[in-house]
Scaffold this active site. Structure first.
Site, short mmCIF file in Angstrom:
data_model
loop_
_atom_site.label_atom_id
_atom_site.label_comp_id
_atom_site.label_asym_id
_atom_site.label_seq_id
_atom_site.Cartn_x
_atom_site.Cartn_y
_atom_site.Cartn_z
N ASP A 56 0.81 -0.97 0.04
CA ASP A 56 -0.18 -0.10 0.11
C ASP A 56 0.81 1.24 0.04
O ASP A 56 1.30 1.68 1.06
CB ASP A 56 -0.99 0.04 1.09
N CYS B 231 -3.34 5.55 -3.87
CA CYS B 231 -4.74 6.36 -3.89
C CYS B 231 -4.46 7.59 -4.99
O CYS B 231 -4.54 8.64 -4.20
CB CYS B 231 -5.17 6.57 -2.67
#
Length: 333
Positions: free
Chosen positions: A45, A96
């Site tokens: 991530d 993101c």
């Protein structure tokens, strides 16, 4: 992962009732040095420029220099993570952000440097768009980058995200086997305290060879407990409870890992019930059953502990999680 991020992750894993987990705060290089290529799945991530969060967070400091710095950092993390994947295992890279410098370009460079990995096409759901090979430098562009997933906020119920799933199809290095954690099992006194609680209040078997007692706290280690060396641990397994005045006091984490059928005594309320509203606020509940610990559940999921005493369930929901009271009257008064 920072200590703060690790603690937030540990809190979320506790809320999910996850028991088979190990959470550390360590640099990727330290993880690779300690564990080696033993994992079936590795998720990166990645820290990114955060463009996908513009709509949610509003304006924040942004520059191309920050994007390029993120890309360099991502490349380092991803290259290290490759050393944790076993042959046939998968490495998932996620951000993101919309920026191709953070996304397709990082993946393309990684595949060039690590040809033993290849992109695989994950299951496609509504709103899943393909990666954009045309947004990458021609020297790295490859049509396989279409197997990446882009999530756009105008096509998907959420913010902006990017995902690439890669599989290790050939591993030139010999696979490293995991080292079991060295620990001292419970002694007779610890086992006696645990068994007295488990036999009275639980309806499932706990593998006693995985029980660990540290500073009066009982932990259930994961099924495969890895030796962690000098890594900084935030959570290892499931915190069951602790010894208080010679007796076992169950921890909130254990309640969240249970369902009513796994507890000898339980009360199960609907999520919109007055009883759950009162319990969340820290109030006691009426109950005429025998005294003792019981699981308080909401719609068949463990929510917390109560202790029945003289016709009332004393509230043991953690004080820091309680909702602000909007009324003071206890249920049944």
């Amino acid at each position: 992962m920072s200590i703060r991020a690790g603690r937030l992750l540990a809190e979320n894993m506790t809320r999910w009732g996850a028991a088979n987990t190990l959470i550390t705060s360590a640099e990727p290089t330290h993880l690779a040095a300690q564990f080696g290529s033993i994992f079936d799945r590795v998720l990166v991530d990645a820290p990114c420029s955060g463009e996908g969060m513009f709509r949610k967070q509003g304006a924040f400091e942004w520059s191309m220099g920050m994007v390029q710095a993120c890309a360099r950092r991502q490349t380092g993390v991803l290259n290290t993570a490759a050393n944790l994947v076993k042959s046939g295992g998968r490495l998932v890279y996620a951000t993101c952000t919309f920026s191709p410098e953070d996304n397709e370009a990082v993946v393309a460079q990684f595949l060039c440097d690590f040809p033993q990995f290849e992109l695989i096409d994950p299951p496609r759901f509504a709103g899943f768009a393909q990666g954009r090979p045309s947004w990458v430098d021609e020297s790295l562009a490859d049509e396989s980058l279409q197997k990446c997933v882009r999530l756009w906020p105008h096509q998907f119920l959420g913010e902006g995200h990017f995902v690439a799933v890669m599989q290790l199809v050939a591993n030139e290095k010999p696979q490293r086997f995991w080292k079991p954690l060295r620990f001292t099992p419970l002694g007779k006194k610890g086992l006696a305290v645990w068994r007295a609680f488990a036999e009275a209040h639980l309806r499932f078997e706990v593998a006693e060879e995985r029980l660990l007692l540290v500073n009066g706290r009982f932990y259930l280690l994961p099924e495969i407990a890895l030796e962690t060396g000098n890594l900084h641990l935030i959570r290892y397994g499931l915190l069951l409870g602790e010894i208080r005045k010679g007796h076992f006091r169950p921890n909130h984490a254990l309640a969240l890992a249970l369902t009513p059928e796994k507890a000898t005594e339980s009360v199960n309320f609907a999520a919109n019930s007055d009883e759950i509203a009162a319990y969340w606020q820290g109030l006691d509940l009426p109950s005429a059953e025998p005294n003792g610990w019981l699981l308080v559940a909401v719609d068949d999921f463990g929510l917390g502990w109560g202790k029945r005493v003289n016709g009332r369930i004393k509230n043991h929901y953690p004080r820091g999680l309680r909702r602000k009271r909007d009324w003071r009257r206890e249920i049944g008064d």
